[in-house]
Scaffold this motif. Structure first.
Motif: not given
Length: 160
Positions: A106-122
């Motif tokens: 068996a094998f398992a791997r993580f290739d990438s992690v992305s974190i995106v912040a969603h923003i809106a104008a106030v």
């Protein structure tokens, strides 16, 4: 980050695991903007043969395409901890004749992690005040028009 086990030679249960955690994440949008959500996406691959297993724990529901997977989820803006886990395990048992009676890889791997912040104008306070002033003026105009329309027809309750 990856984990892999398998093959032959050593009898027993073999396991490799890996995990990562981001703690106390803070997203601070610039003035005039607000954070509406945080999207986490993890890509990777996993596979198994025989009695091998490759468990993963990621945010969202992984979508498999062959050996590869993508998992994505949008979290509440105040969620401050993100983690993921992967593992690979297999059992090997030698038969009486010296060959493998039970085995796996068996094998398992993580290739990438992305974190995106969603923003809106106030909207600025002046914009909100201008909108409210316009709404009040519109209500006043409609009320005045209705009164003058009713007064011309002699409807009771309105002066003629």
């Amino acid at each position: 980050m990856s984990a892999q086990v398998g093959g032959s030679g050593f009898e027993g249960f073999h396991e490799a695991t890996a995990s990562f955690t981001f703690e106390r994440l803070v997203f601070a949008p610039k003035a005039g903007y607000q954070l509406t959500g945080v999207e986490f996406t993890v890509t990777g691959a996993r596979g198994q043969v025989g009695n091998g297993q490759a468990p993963i724990a990621v945010p969202g529901i992984p979508v498999q395409n062959g050996d590869t997977f993508v998992a994505s989820d949008v979290w509440h803006p105040f969620q401050t901890t993100f983690s993921a886990f992967l593992g690979a395990n297999a059992f090997y048992q030698q038969g009486e004749d010296g060959t493998a009676a039970a085995y796996g890889t068996a094998f398992a791997r993580f290739d990438s992690v992305s974190i995106v912040a969603h923003i809106a104008a106030v909207p600025e306070a002046a914009t909100v005040e201008l909108f409210l002033l316009g709404a009040v003026a519109l209500v006043g105009f409609v009320g005045r028009r209705r009164r003058s329309s009713c007064a011309g027809r002699g409807i009771q309750g309105y002066p003629q």
